[in-house]
Design a protein around this motif. Structure first.
Motif, PDB file in Angstrom:
ATOM      1  N   THR A 104      12.224  21.222  -7.828  1.00  0.00           N
ATOM      2  CA  THR A 104      13.462  22.280  -7.598  1.00  0.00           C
ATOM      3  C   THR A 104      13.096  23.361  -6.388  1.00  0.00           C
ATOM      4  O   THR A 104      11.993  23.680  -6.285  1.00  0.00           O
ATOM      5  CB  THR A 104      13.221  23.172  -9.170  1.00  0.00           C
ATOM      6  OG1 THR A 104      13.377  22.357 -10.071  1.00  0.00           O
ATOM      7  CG2 THR A 104      14.358  24.166  -9.111  1.00  0.00           C
ATOM      8  N   LEU A 105      14.345  23.579  -5.916  1.00  0.00           N
ATOM      9  CA  LEU A 105      14.279  24.407  -4.636  1.00  0.00           C
ATOM     10  C   LEU A 105      14.943  25.794  -5.080  1.00  0.00           C
ATOM     11  O   LEU A 105      15.670  26.027  -5.642  1.00  0.00           O
ATOM     12  CB  LEU A 105      15.212  23.849  -3.813  1.00  0.00           C
ATOM     13  CG  LEU A 105      15.256  22.542  -3.424  1.00  0.00           C
ATOM     14  CD1 LEU A 105      16.401  21.824  -2.314  1.00  0.00           C
ATOM     15  CD2 LEU A 105      13.798  22.185  -2.776  1.00  0.00           C
ATOM     16  N   ALA A 106      14.206  26.719  -4.246  1.00  0.00           N
ATOM     17  CA  ALA A 106      14.552  28.035  -4.133  1.00  0.00           C
ATOM     18  C   ALA A 106      14.406  28.650  -3.009  1.00  0.00           C
ATOM     19  O   ALA A 106      13.403  28.233  -2.193  1.00  0.00           O
ATOM     20  CB  ALA A 106      13.663  28.889  -5.074  1.00  0.00           C
ATOM     21  N   SER A 141      11.084  11.064 -16.589  1.00  0.00           N
ATOM     22  CA  SER A 141      10.376  10.712 -17.663  1.00  0.00           C
ATOM     23  C   SER A 141       9.687  12.214 -18.191  1.00  0.00           C
ATOM     24  O   SER A 141       9.601  13.141 -17.377  1.00  0.00           O
ATOM     25  CB  SER A 141       9.473   9.737 -17.315  1.00  0.00           C
ATOM     26  OG  SER A 141       8.510  10.424 -16.627  1.00  0.00           O
ATOM     27  N   ASP A 142       9.189  12.224 -19.586  1.00  0.00           N
ATOM     28  CA  ASP A 142       8.590  13.340 -19.869  1.00  0.00           C
ATOM     29  C   ASP A 142       7.298  13.512 -19.422  1.00  0.00           C
ATOM     30  O   ASP A 142       6.718  14.713 -19.141  1.00  0.00           O
ATOM     31  CB  ASP A 142       8.066  13.173 -21.391  1.00  0.00           C
ATOM     32  CG  ASP A 142       9.511  13.369 -22.138  1.00  0.00           C
ATOM     33  OD1 ASP A 142      10.558  13.934 -21.754  1.00  0.00           O
ATOM     34  OD2 ASP A 142       9.328  12.551 -23.148  1.00  0.00           O
ATOM     35  N   SER A 143       6.792  12.484 -18.407  1.00  0.00           N
ATOM     36  CA  SER A 143       5.291  12.659 -17.835  1.00  0.00           C
ATOM     37  C   SER A 143       5.726  13.410 -16.507  1.00  0.00           C
ATOM     38  O   SER A 143       4.544  13.479 -15.829  1.00  0.00           O
ATOM     39  CB  SER A 143       4.630  11.533 -17.962  1.00  0.00           C
ATOM     40  OG  SER A 143       5.311  10.306 -16.999  1.00  0.00           O
ATOM     41  N   GLY A 144       6.670  13.415 -15.814  1.00  0.00           N
ATOM     42  CA  GLY A 144       7.155  14.005 -14.696  1.00  0.00           C
ATOM     43  C   GLY A 144       6.552  15.350 -14.379  1.00  0.00           C
ATOM     44  O   GLY A 144       6.475  16.164 -15.148  1.00  0.00           O
ATOM     45  N   LYS A 145       6.119  15.629 -13.199  1.00  0.00           N
ATOM     46  CA  LYS A 145       5.570  16.911 -12.919  1.00  0.00           C
ATOM     47  C   LYS A 145       6.769  17.727 -12.201  1.00  0.00           C
ATOM     48  O   LYS A 145       7.284  17.073 -11.373  1.00  0.00           O
ATOM     49  CB  LYS A 145       4.151  16.815 -12.136  1.00  0.00           C
ATOM     50  CG  LYS A 145       3.191  16.194 -12.879  1.00  0.00           C
ATOM     51  CD  LYS A 145       2.764  16.788 -13.903  1.00  0.00           C
ATOM     52  CE  LYS A 145       1.479  16.162 -14.304  1.00  0.00           C
ATOM     53  NZ  LYS A 145       1.019  16.656 -15.567  1.00  0.00           N
ATOM     54  N   GLY A 150      -4.029  41.281  -9.148  1.00  0.00           N
ATOM     55  CA  GLY A 150      -5.181  41.797  -9.982  1.00  0.00           C
ATOM     56  C   GLY A 150      -6.197  40.508 -10.836  1.00  0.00           C
ATOM     57  O   GLY A 150      -6.088  39.461 -10.480  1.00  0.00           O
ATOM     58  N   ASP A 151      -6.105  40.826 -12.109  1.00  0.00           N
ATOM     59  CA  ASP A 151      -6.777  39.918 -13.025  1.00  0.00           C
ATOM     60  C   ASP A 151      -5.754  38.878 -13.746  1.00  0.00           C
ATOM     61  O   ASP A 151      -6.152  38.166 -14.763  1.00  0.00           O
ATOM     62  CB  ASP A 151      -7.682  40.650 -14.076  1.00  0.00           C
ATOM     63  CG  ASP A 151      -8.985  41.209 -13.557  1.00  0.00           C
ATOM     64  OD1 ASP A 151      -9.337  40.579 -12.335  1.00  0.00           O
ATOM     65  OD2 ASP A 151      -9.461  42.133 -14.054  1.00  0.00           O
ATOM     66  N   GLU A 152      -4.582  39.301 -13.414  1.00  0.00           N
ATOM     67  CA  GLU A 152      -3.439  38.564 -14.012  1.00  0.00           C
ATOM     68  C   GLU A 152      -3.243  36.873 -13.855  1.00  0.00           C
ATOM     69  O   GLU A 152      -3.883  36.538 -12.848  1.00  0.00           O
ATOM     70  CB  GLU A 152      -2.014  38.931 -13.484  1.00  0.00           C
ATOM     71  CG  GLU A 152      -0.754  38.205 -13.875  1.00  0.00           C
ATOM     72  CD  GLU A 152       0.388  38.595 -13.224  1.00  0.00           C
ATOM     73  OE1 GLU A 152       1.406  38.029 -13.385  1.00  0.00           O
ATOM     74  OE2 GLU A 152       0.324  39.519 -12.347  1.00  0.00           O
ATOM     75  N   GLU A 153      -3.254  36.273 -15.014  1.00  0.00           N
ATOM     76  CA  GLU A 153      -3.396  34.995 -14.944  1.00  0.00           C
ATOM     77  C   GLU A 153      -1.917  34.346 -14.690  1.00  0.00           C
ATOM     78  O   GLU A 153      -1.125  34.612 -15.273  1.00  0.00           O
ATOM     79  CB  GLU A 153      -3.984  34.186 -15.978  1.00  0.00           C
ATOM     80  CG  GLU A 153      -5.645  34.691 -16.062  1.00  0.00           C
ATOM     81  CD  GLU A 153      -6.171  33.788 -17.406  1.00  0.00           C
ATOM     82  OE1 GLU A 153      -5.697  32.487 -17.747  1.00  0.00           O
ATOM     83  OE2 GLU A 153      -7.152  34.361 -18.030  1.00  0.00           O
ATOM     84  N   VAL A 154      -1.976  33.065 -13.940  1.00  0.00           N
ATOM     85  CA  VAL A 154      -0.655  32.391 -13.856  1.00  0.00           C
ATOM     86  C   VAL A 154      -0.586  31.008 -13.990  1.00  0.00           C
ATOM     87  O   VAL A 154      -1.816  30.405 -13.902  1.00  0.00           O
ATOM     88  CB  VAL A 154      -0.429  32.615 -12.148  1.00  0.00           C
ATOM     89  CG1 VAL A 154       0.947  31.794 -11.932  1.00  0.00           C
ATOM     90  CG2 VAL A 154      -0.053  34.024 -11.754  1.00  0.00           C
ATOM     91  N   PRO A 155      -0.104  30.511 -15.094  1.00  0.00           N
ATOM     92  CA  PRO A 155      -0.164  29.244 -15.633  1.00  0.00           C
ATOM     93  C   PRO A 155       0.194  28.071 -14.699  1.00  0.00           C
ATOM     94  O   PRO A 155       0.356  26.918 -15.204  1.00  0.00           O
ATOM     95  CB  PRO A 155       0.724  29.144 -16.832  1.00  0.00           C
ATOM     96  CG  PRO A 155       1.840  30.286 -16.279  1.00  0.00           C
ATOM     97  CD  PRO A 155       1.224  31.228 -15.506  1.00  0.00           C
ATOM     98  N   TYR A 156       0.166  28.180 -13.367  1.00  0.00           N
ATOM     99  CA  TYR A 156       0.447  27.372 -12.439  1.00  0.00           C
ATOM    100  C   TYR A 156      -0.094  27.360 -11.043  1.00  0.00           C
ATOM    101  O   TYR A 156      -0.578  28.773 -10.668  1.00  0.00           O
ATOM    102  CB  TYR A 156       1.919  27.240 -12.118  1.00  0.00           C
ATOM    103  CG  TYR A 156       2.707  28.588 -11.928  1.00  0.00           C
ATOM    104  CD1 TYR A 156       2.529  29.376 -10.788  1.00  0.00           C
ATOM    105  CD2 TYR A 156       3.273  29.297 -12.771  1.00  0.00           C
ATOM    106  CE1 TYR A 156       3.041  30.345 -10.268  1.00  0.00           C
ATOM    107  CE2 TYR A 156       3.818  30.505 -12.573  1.00  0.00           C
ATOM    108  CZ  TYR A 156       3.766  31.086 -11.370  1.00  0.00           C
ATOM    109  OH  TYR A 156       4.111  32.361 -11.189  1.00  0.00           O
ATOM    110  N   PRO A 190       6.554  25.928 -13.742  1.00  0.00           N
ATOM    111  CA  PRO A 190       6.450  24.577 -12.991  1.00  0.00           C
ATOM    112  C   PRO A 190       5.001  24.155 -13.216  1.00  0.00           C
ATOM    113  O   PRO A 190       4.024  25.138 -13.464  1.00  0.00           O
ATOM    114  CB  PRO A 190       6.808  24.737 -11.791  1.00  0.00           C
ATOM    115  CG  PRO A 190       6.590  26.220 -11.473  1.00  0.00           C
ATOM    116  CD  PRO A 190       6.870  26.929 -12.936  1.00  0.00           C
ATOM    117  N   ASP A 191       4.856  22.901 -12.909  1.00  0.00           N
ATOM    118  CA  ASP A 191       3.163  22.598 -12.811  1.00  0.00           C
ATOM    119  C   ASP A 191       2.568  22.999 -11.512  1.00  0.00           C
ATOM    120  O   ASP A 191       1.338  22.803 -11.511  1.00  0.00           O
ATOM    121  CB  ASP A 191       3.245  20.793 -13.087  1.00  0.00           C
ATOM    122  CG  ASP A 191       3.837  20.305 -14.367  1.00  0.00           C
ATOM    123  OD1 ASP A 191       3.197  20.678 -15.100  1.00  0.00           O
ATOM    124  OD2 ASP A 191       5.007  19.725 -14.499  1.00  0.00           O
TER     125      ASP A 191
END
Length: 91
Positions: A35-37, A2-6, A73-79, A52-53
């Protein structure tokens, strides 16, 4: 899914640990897509395809440390990133 899946990116090279983490999410059905890596390089390639979430990464991987997925450093990560390890102790 579903679209609400994380979406979770699991970065782990030990098959037993992969099974354990995936089993923890199975009971939630379509709420999570794992998802695997197995390496940092694979994880970075997957990150180029989408954000990813959550990332769950092993500390010790064949080509580096899971901490390489943390911001510099000050880099932002969206997860958020969770680093796990089966080696050592609390110290």
């Amino acid at each position: 899914m579903s679209d609400s899946g994380k979406r979770i990116l699991l970065v782990e090279d030990e098959e037993g640990h992969v099974r354990l983490v995936c089993r923890a999410f199975e009971e939630y059905g379509d709420r999570f897509e794992v998802t695997l890596a197995a390496t940092i390089a694979q994880a970075k390639a997957l990150l180029e395809d989408g954000v990813p979430d959550l990332i769950i990464a092993d500390l010790n991987l064949p080509d580096g440390k899971g901490t390489e997925l943390l911001p510099v450093g000050d880099e932002e990560v969206p997860y958020p990133v969770v680093i796990m390890t089966a080696f050592g102790d609390e110290m």
